[in-house]
Design a protein around this motif. Sequence first.
Motif, PDB file in Angstrom:
ATOM      1  N   UNK A  25       2.669  -7.668  -9.435  1.00  0.00           N
ATOM      2  CA  UNK A  25       3.851  -6.480  -9.950  1.00  0.00           C
ATOM      3  C   UNK A  25       3.513  -6.645 -11.507  1.00  0.00           C
ATOM      4  N   UNK A  26       3.358  -5.403 -12.119  1.00  0.00           N
ATOM      5  CA  UNK A  26       3.223  -5.531 -13.456  1.00  0.00           C
ATOM      6  C   UNK A  26       4.050  -4.034 -14.274  1.00  0.00           C
ATOM      7  N   UNK A  64       4.459  -1.057 -11.808  1.00  0.00           N
ATOM      8  CA  UNK A  64       3.250  -0.776 -10.719  1.00  0.00           C
ATOM      9  C   UNK A  64       3.071  -1.909 -10.092  1.00  0.00           C
ATOM     10  N   UNK A  65       2.337  -1.698  -8.781  1.00  0.00           N
ATOM     11  CA  UNK A  65       1.891  -2.690  -7.915  1.00  0.00           C
ATOM     12  C   UNK A  65       0.393  -2.344  -7.782  1.00  0.00           C
ATOM     13  N   UNK A  77     -10.985  -4.735  -0.301  1.00  0.00           N
ATOM     14  CA  UNK A  77     -10.004  -3.635  -0.445  1.00  0.00           C
ATOM     15  C   UNK A  77      -9.149  -3.846  -1.644  1.00  0.00           C
ATOM     16  N   UNK A  78      -8.680  -2.593  -2.113  1.00  0.00           N
ATOM     17  CA  UNK A  78      -8.002  -2.200  -3.507  1.00  0.00           C
ATOM     18  C   UNK A  78      -7.000  -1.426  -3.159  1.00  0.00           C
ATOM     19  N   UNK A  79      -5.689  -1.663  -3.752  1.00  0.00           N
ATOM     20  CA  UNK A  79      -4.880  -0.460  -3.829  1.00  0.00           C
ATOM     21  C   UNK A  79      -3.990  -0.445  -5.022  1.00  0.00           C
ATOM     22  N   UNK A  80      -3.372   0.646  -5.637  1.00  0.00           N
ATOM     23  CA  UNK A  80      -2.683   0.771  -6.741  1.00  0.00           C
ATOM     24  C   UNK A  80      -1.575   1.888  -6.536  1.00  0.00           C
TER      25      UNK A  80
END
Length: 352
Positions: A25-26, A64-65, A77-80
């Motif tokens: 979490x940012x 954002x996450x 694997x990445x997500x945003x």
Amino acid sequence: MKKSLIALAVLAASGAAMAQSSVTLYGVLDIGASKLKGGKWGLNNGDEGYGGSPNGFQATSRIGFKGVEDLGGGLSARFGLETGGLDLSTGSSTLSFGREAYVGLGGASWGLVQLGRTTSIGADVMGTFDLNGTAYSSAYDRGGISGVTWYGSSRRSSQFKYTSPNFGGVVARASFIAKGDQANAQGTNVTSAAKNQYSLGLSYANGPLAIGAVAETKAANGYRTAYAVGASYNLDVVKVAATYNRRESEGVKNYNGFVANGGNFGSTGTGLAGGKGWTLAVSAPLGAANVGVAYARNTGADIKALEVFANYALSKRTTLYVDYGKGYDQNVSAVAAPANPYAVGLGVVHTF
């Protein structure tokens, strides 16, 4: 005893697998007092006085996450997910994840592929040459010749995006947006003006020198291929940056030197500047502070813009700022803005 050992082994394996995945979490929080020409001082006035929405003066407040999962064999694997529209002066927010929403696959040897809404190639390559970032006071943006905000945005929806590994400071980028995503949902009834859109970018950063170039084809008939080149050099006591940019739309001189022709798909009269031109910026570190000045000259739309800024780092996460910007702001209505507008703001940015 044997069953207990098996259970412990399963738990250990599960813990190892969990350790290979992470979610972060940012956020960025910006609040300060600002004033526009013809307006009054207030918290997060931003461009609200000229018909825009309240926002931070130097950064867009957002949460954002992002996450990564190790799939083995060097594959991950990445997500945003990143939302904007957060106004700290009122606490209001728009939780639409309109800044980023993607899933991707990456490999250390071949790079990263992202699918969804992500930053544009122009923003990735040219953002580094705006020495105060893409602040509200950015001379590049106010001059209408920022490669970060082609088509009025630093993001692209429905984007297939590739970023290469870093080869000794060299990074290549490419993206594709199908014309079926340019106008209507499900790709039905797409206008004949819509085009498949392609972007290419190349950047080099090693030691004090950084160089970048990017091009993006038109999203529809009536526009044109946009391109930009930039370079910066850090002399330790001072950093210098220069860019040249040709935007996706021609500049149309109107409204006291502003531009009436918009850059968004199918829109006009939004005030987004077209044209072409150059920028020059200088910044200098003074201990925990950083001061600088930037100038932009849009020769295609006859716009001049100036920015003066100063930042003071209280810590790695918290910064005080004072920014002054003079010139056209492409994010508001040209009809509402006065001639020769300016904006000044001072505030604090906290990241987490």
